[in-house]
Enzyme design. Sequence first.
Site, PDB file in Angstrom:
ATOM      1  N   LYS A   1    -123.219  -8.117  48.537  1.00 45.81           N
ATOM      2  CA  LYS A   1    -122.893  -7.205  46.933  1.00 45.81           C
ATOM      3  C   LYS A   1    -123.994  -6.916  46.267  1.00 45.81           C
ATOM      4  O   LYS A   1    -124.952  -7.671  46.207  1.00 45.81           O
ATOM      5  CB  LYS A   1    -121.604  -7.819  46.382  1.00 45.81           C
ATOM      6  CG  LYS A   1    -122.271  -9.214  45.827  1.00 45.81           C
ATOM      7  CD  LYS A   1    -120.959 -10.062  44.983  1.00 45.81           C
ATOM      8  CE  LYS A   1    -120.853  -9.659  43.615  1.00 45.81           C
ATOM      9  NZ  LYS A   1    -121.743 -10.124  42.670  1.00 45.81           N
TER      10      LYS A   1
ATOM     11  N   HIS B   1    -120.074 -14.626  48.645  1.00 44.28           N
ATOM     12  CA  HIS B   1    -120.379 -16.096  49.086  1.00 44.28           C
ATOM     13  C   HIS B   1    -119.230 -17.049  48.446  1.00 44.28           C
ATOM     14  O   HIS B   1    -119.084 -18.004  49.290  1.00 44.28           O
ATOM     15  CB  HIS B   1    -121.693 -16.379  48.607  1.00 44.28           C
ATOM     16  CG  HIS B   1    -121.533 -16.793  47.009  1.00 44.28           C
ATOM     17  ND1 HIS B   1    -121.647 -15.641  46.198  1.00 44.28           N
ATOM     18  CD2 HIS B   1    -121.689 -17.754  46.396  1.00 44.28           C
ATOM     19  CE1 HIS B   1    -121.631 -16.156  44.940  1.00 44.28           C
ATOM     20  NE2 HIS B   1    -121.714 -17.429  45.028  1.00 44.28           N
TER      21      HIS B   1
ATOM     22  N   LYS C   1    -117.456 -20.902  50.455  1.00 43.61           N
ATOM     23  CA  LYS C   1    -117.273 -22.132  49.508  1.00 43.61           C
ATOM     24  C   LYS C   1    -116.232 -23.173  50.303  1.00 43.61           C
ATOM     25  O   LYS C   1    -115.166 -22.469  50.691  1.00 43.61           O
ATOM     26  CB  LYS C   1    -116.815 -21.981  48.256  1.00 43.61           C
ATOM     27  CG  LYS C   1    -118.221 -21.376  47.300  1.00 43.61           C
ATOM     28  CD  LYS C   1    -117.685 -21.442  45.897  1.00 43.61           C
ATOM     29  CE  LYS C   1    -118.738 -20.546  45.134  1.00 43.61           C
ATOM     30  NZ  LYS C   1    -119.804 -21.210  44.666  1.00 43.61           N
TER      31      LYS C   1
ATOM     32  N   GLU D   1    -118.679 -19.739  33.925  1.00 41.13           N
ATOM     33  CA  GLU D   1    -120.235 -20.183  34.119  1.00 41.13           C
ATOM     34  C   GLU D   1    -120.713 -20.496  32.763  1.00 41.13           C
ATOM     35  O   GLU D   1    -120.560 -19.634  31.667  1.00 41.13           O
ATOM     36  CB  GLU D   1    -120.847 -19.127  34.726  1.00 41.13           C
ATOM     37  CG  GLU D   1    -120.331 -18.424  36.059  1.00 41.13           C
ATOM     38  CD  GLU D   1    -121.363 -17.590  36.690  1.00 41.13           C
ATOM     39  OE1 GLU D   1    -122.464 -17.844  37.331  1.00 41.13           O
ATOM     40  OE2 GLU D   1    -121.079 -16.228  36.491  1.00 41.13           O
TER      41      GLU D   1
ATOM     42  N   ASP E   1    -119.184  -7.290  38.646  1.00 42.28           N
ATOM     43  CA  ASP E   1    -119.846  -8.450  39.241  1.00 42.28           C
ATOM     44  C   ASP E   1    -119.093  -9.631  39.702  1.00 42.28           C
ATOM     45  O   ASP E   1    -119.585 -10.251  40.783  1.00 42.28           O
ATOM     46  CB  ASP E   1    -120.844  -9.016  37.939  1.00 42.28           C
ATOM     47  CG  ASP E   1    -121.783  -9.912  38.710  1.00 42.28           C
ATOM     48  OD1 ASP E   1    -122.463  -9.641  39.755  1.00 42.28           O
ATOM     49  OD2 ASP E   1    -121.987 -11.093  38.063  1.00 42.28           O
TER      50      ASP E   1
ATOM     51  N   HIS F   1    -115.421 -11.825  43.952  1.00 39.41           N
ATOM     52  CA  HIS F   1    -115.090 -13.077  43.948  1.00 39.41           C
ATOM     53  C   HIS F   1    -113.470 -13.493  43.452  1.00 39.41           C
ATOM     54  O   HIS F   1    -112.788 -13.994  44.363  1.00 39.41           O
ATOM     55  CB  HIS F   1    -115.925 -14.009  43.286  1.00 39.41           C
ATOM     56  CG  HIS F   1    -117.476 -13.903  43.515  1.00 39.41           C
ATOM     57  ND1 HIS F   1    -117.800 -13.453  44.869  1.00 39.41           N
ATOM     58  CD2 HIS F   1    -118.598 -13.672  42.776  1.00 39.41           C
ATOM     59  CE1 HIS F   1    -119.181 -13.335  45.069  1.00 39.41           C
ATOM     60  NE2 HIS F   1    -119.441 -13.477  43.777  1.00 39.41           N
TER      61      HIS F   1
ATOM     62  N   LYS G   1    -119.508 -15.439  31.455  1.00 36.28           N
ATOM     63  CA  LYS G   1    -120.824 -16.194  31.369  1.00 36.28           C
ATOM     64  C   LYS G   1    -120.967 -16.743  30.082  1.00 36.28           C
ATOM     65  O   LYS G   1    -120.324 -16.409  29.263  1.00 36.28           O
ATOM     66  CB  LYS G   1    -121.982 -15.333  31.773  1.00 36.28           C
ATOM     67  CG  LYS G   1    -122.002 -14.432  33.083  1.00 36.28           C
ATOM     68  CD  LYS G   1    -123.492 -14.086  33.552  1.00 36.28           C
ATOM     69  CE  LYS G   1    -123.422 -13.680  34.893  1.00 36.28           C
ATOM     70  NZ  LYS G   1    -123.338 -14.473  35.983  1.00 36.28           N
TER      71      LYS G   1
HETATM   72  C1  BG6 Z   1    -122.912 -13.818  41.924  1.00 40.32           C
HETATM   73  C2  BG6 Z   1    -122.875 -13.192  40.645  1.00 40.32           C
HETATM   74  O1  BG6 Z   1    -122.174 -12.827  42.903  1.00 40.32           O
HETATM   75  O2  BG6 Z   1    -121.996 -14.972  41.786  1.00 40.32           O
HETATM   76  C3  BG6 Z   1    -123.563 -13.901  39.663  1.00 40.32           C
HETATM   77  O3  BG6 Z   1    -123.684 -11.838  40.778  1.00 40.32           O
HETATM   78  C4  BG6 Z   1    -122.699 -15.225  39.470  1.00 40.32           C
HETATM   79  O4  BG6 Z   1    -123.403 -13.056  38.301  1.00 40.32           O
HETATM   80  C5  BG6 Z   1    -122.625 -15.771  40.878  1.00 40.32           C
HETATM   81  O5  BG6 Z   1    -123.525 -16.024  38.502  1.00 40.32           O
HETATM   82  C6  BG6 Z   1    -121.787 -16.959  40.623  1.00 40.32           C
HETATM   83  O6  BG6 Z   1    -121.741 -17.724  41.852  1.00 40.32           O
HETATM   84  P1  BG6 Z   1    -121.633 -19.312  42.071  1.00 40.32           P
HETATM   85  O7  BG6 Z   1    -121.628 -19.700  43.306  1.00 40.32           O
HETATM   86  O8  BG6 Z   1    -122.514 -19.892  41.296  1.00 40.32           O
HETATM   87  O9  BG6 Z   1    -120.287 -19.708  41.326  1.00 40.32           O
END
Ligand code: BG6
Length: 487
Positions: A152, A182, A186, A220, A239, A244, A335
């Site tokens: 992405k 991703h 998980k 986050e 994003d 996700h 965030k």
């Molecule tokens: C990414 C985003 O796809 O996922 C980021 O672009 C974000 O902004 C991240 O911080 C979060 O991934 P994880 O695995 O740390 O929850």
Amino acid sequence: MVSRTIPVDSFDLVVIGGTGDLARRKILPALFKRFCSGQVAGESRLIGAARRAFDTDGYRAFVRDALREFAGEIALDEDAVAKFCATVDYVAIDARGDNGWQDLADLMEAGAAPDAVRAFYFSVGPGLFSEIAQKLQRFGLTNEASRVVVEKPFGRDLDSARALNAQLAQYFDESQIYRIDHYLGKETVQNLMAVRFGNMLFEPLWNAQYIDHIQITVAESVGVEGRGEFYDRAGTMRDMVQNHLMQLLCLIAMEPPAHFDPDAVRDEKLKVIRALDGVQPHHIVRGQYTASDGALSYREDVGNERSKTESFVALKCHLNNWRWAGTPFYLRTGKRLSHRDSEITVVFKDTPHSIFGPEAGRHRNELTIQLQPNEGITLGVTIKEPGPGGMRLVDVPLDMSFAEALGPSADTPDAYERLIMDVIRGNQTLFMRNDEVEAAWAWTDPIIRGWEARGDVPKPYDAYSAGPDDAMLMMRRDGREWKGLSK
Ligand code: BG6
């Protein structure tokens, strides 16, 4: 726990953009860990390809440094690092020109194991996908069995996503394209499917008749982390939510697929996205963090004093289908929130009648799937508080922390470890299909366009808080509360 590692076929994995941040932080450490676990067949190679003028030794030193920085304790094993680096090669290429591509073709011809899987990881911006795909074909680097991995952002709206998909489709069949989200790699996210479809207990109750609502929080504590320019053009909706959070929603809400195979699973996920109703403007809260607790504001972080981009989104949505009619889904992500905390909570309805009377209070079962930082699943059940004094009820957790239940050897591989090995195995189950990505944009686009048309300004929230108060109010108006993530 017995760790079962099934070796994959020999492969050449070419990381285009092999000197970039994603390669250092994720791809190289992930492959190294799989190498250490014995999953990588002897003749397999990792080939870095990028603009920098490294020779092979120079790139091996780069890989060693990346592993020291990002692979954790396992990289202290110098012998393992040396063995892994011996499988690494490098070719300097120019993505926009012809330089280096023939060298890459020669290198791949020479020394590859017969029938080695060829996988090309496009660890570069989407603006280069088409040119790279064209070069791979022109220099004879790919055949029908080759695979490409893309990351992405898959576009920034439906039109650009369609254009990207069309560009890739000129050179590759959909069965060769692996779009990484991703979150699907998980461990607990996959466990969601195991819990739902491997147990008799939950599925009969998994519908609007028994479930009051479902919440998904991906919080986050980090800010934009040096990606200010990208982030300010994207925002949280593009994003995090479009990909996700929607993927999590799909896995929670989908019908049982007939088989755990790529198209069966992806067909069901697609149906969920297509069943999503549009979101009402008063059912969505955008936020932007302000300076607090020693943290800079979002605007300072991205270097844009007038930014109207959101760093937080909370929304309520509905699925227009038989199973979920009337059960709202609440999604929240942002965030610089008080802490890193990602969880899904399924809140069941009240019992139809309380035999214990009003003084027993309100008790509901909740199933919490904790994604990070501590992976586990908790089922809240109501029991009698021990001791005399009548029938007092209390909610207690039936707790299943994976690390506790499966022992310290329950090694939870990073999402990228799993996903890269799936590419080599040729298993697309945990990758997004073109139509899924497009359907997700088709849902997201009107929301973003609405903000743009109204000149919407995100609500401020203190860095390291639980987000804007309006997100709390949205829940309270419905007589509900967000779970987790307190101020
Ligand atoms: C990414 C985003 O796809 O996922 C980021 O672009 C974000 O902004 C991240 O911080 C979060 O991934 P994880 O695995 O740390 O929850």
